[in-house]
Design an enzyme around this catalytic site. Structure first.
Site, PDB file in Angstrom:
ATOM      1  CG  HIS A 180      31.210  45.697  46.506  1.00  0.00           C
ATOM      2  ND1 HIS A 180      30.219  44.918  47.037  1.00  0.00           N
ATOM      3  CD2 HIS A 180      30.726  46.216  45.354  1.00  0.00           C
ATOM      4  CE1 HIS A 180      29.158  44.972  46.233  1.00  0.00           C
ATOM      5  NE2 HIS A 180      29.435  45.745  45.212  1.00  0.00           N
ATOM      6  CB  ILE A 189      23.728  42.978  56.726  1.00  0.00           C
ATOM      7  CG1 ILE A 189      23.554  42.720  55.234  1.00  0.00           C
ATOM      8  CG2 ILE A 189      23.415  44.427  57.118  1.00  0.00           C
ATOM      9  CD1 ILE A 189      22.384  43.359  54.581  1.00  0.00           C
TER      10      ILE A 189
HETATM   11  C1  GRF Z   1      34.882  38.347  46.455  1.00  0.00           C
HETATM   12  O1  GRF Z   1      34.448  38.474  45.146  1.00  0.00           O
HETATM   13  C2  GRF Z   1      34.726  39.644  47.197  1.00  0.00           C
HETATM   14  O2  GRF Z   1      34.894  40.765  46.388  1.00  0.00           O
HETATM   15  C3  GRF Z   1      33.306  39.572  47.684  1.00  0.00           C
HETATM   16  O3  GRF Z   1      33.093  38.227  48.005  1.00  0.00           O
HETATM   17  C4  GRF Z   1      33.996  37.402  47.261  1.00  0.00           C
HETATM   18  C5  GRF Z   1      34.760  36.605  48.259  1.00  0.00           C
HETATM   19  O4  GRF Z   1      35.561  35.623  47.655  1.00  0.00           O
HETATM   20  N1  GRF Z   1      33.104  40.473  48.795  1.00  0.00           N
HETATM   21  P1  GRF Z   1      36.643  34.867  48.515  1.00  0.00           P
HETATM   22  O5  GRF Z   1      35.913  34.207  49.693  1.00  0.00           O
HETATM   23  O6  GRF Z   1      37.654  35.861  48.987  1.00  0.00           O
HETATM   24  O7  GRF Z   1      37.228  33.847  47.615  1.00  0.00           O
END
Ligand code: GRF
Length: 190
Positions: free
Chosen positions: A107, A90
């Site tokens: 997200h 955060i």
């Molecule tokens: C993804 O699902 C993204 O949407 C979320 O965290 C995850 C990260 O995955 N914020 P990665 O590290 O990019 O594989």
């Protein structure tokens, strides 16, 4: 040229998708991780990208860490866009304000639905018929900034959190590079 810095904490598959998209007029200045063991760091280093580890454990407070992170980023030069890609922190208000209009996140839900963690399990539990992912500007309120791009997929009858997450992730890997390419073409402003 769009100068970007990508922040990760783990796997880094979105970061990898951005790198592999070979987006025209994009310069990845660095990949920064708050976790020294983030798998994504290995990939980035193999690609010859500047990797930086800045552990939050070395700082007494969120504010101190965020200030150090900000200094680390700004010392790289003129950063046009800060790309959060699975950065599991955060961010303090001062940090977010400093990068206002030039910090984005992906997200795994159709925002404004399912802000926060465990989005896939919550979508299934809620009986959602559709789910997806959102690229949005980061503001001081969690997962609430202006939406830049979204992708929607159906929730299948036999989906569980893992199967749904896997199908959303495939879409994330297209959505995020496409959104960043639009920044590189100068098409997006807050
Ligand atoms: C993804 O699902 C993204 O949407 C979320 O965290 C995850 C990260 O995955 N914020 P990665 O590290 O990019 O594989």
């Amino acid at each position: 040229m769009l100068n970007i810095v990508i922040l990760i904490s783990g796997r880094g598959s979105n970061m990898q998708a951005i790198v592999e998209a070979n987006i025209p007029n994009l310069n990845i200045m660095a990949i920064i991780s708050n976790e020294s063991q983030a798998a994504g760091l290995i990939y980035a280093a193999q690609k010859g990208i500047n990797t930086i580890i800045l552990s939050h454990k070395d700082f007494a407070s969120r504010e101190q860490y965020d200030l150090a992170l900000q200094q680390q980023i700004d010392q790289l030069g003129k950063v046009d866009l800060l790309v959060l890609a699975g950065f599991m922190r955060i961010l303090s208000n001062d940090f977010v304000s400093h990068y206002q209009g030039r910090i984005i996140n992906i997200h795994p839900s159709l925002l404004p639905a399912f802000k926060g963690l465990n989005t896939h399990a919550r979508a299934i539990r809620a009986g959602a018929k559709v789910h997806g992912a959102t690229v949005h500007f980061v503001t001081t309120e969690l997962d609430s900034g202006n939406i830049i791009a979204q992708v929607e997929i159906p929730v299948l009858e036999n989906d569980n959190a893992e199967s749904l997450a896997a199908r959303v992730l495939i879409q994330e890997h297209k959505l995020y590079p496409a959104a960043i390419a639009r920044f590189a073409r100068g098409e997006i402003k807050l």
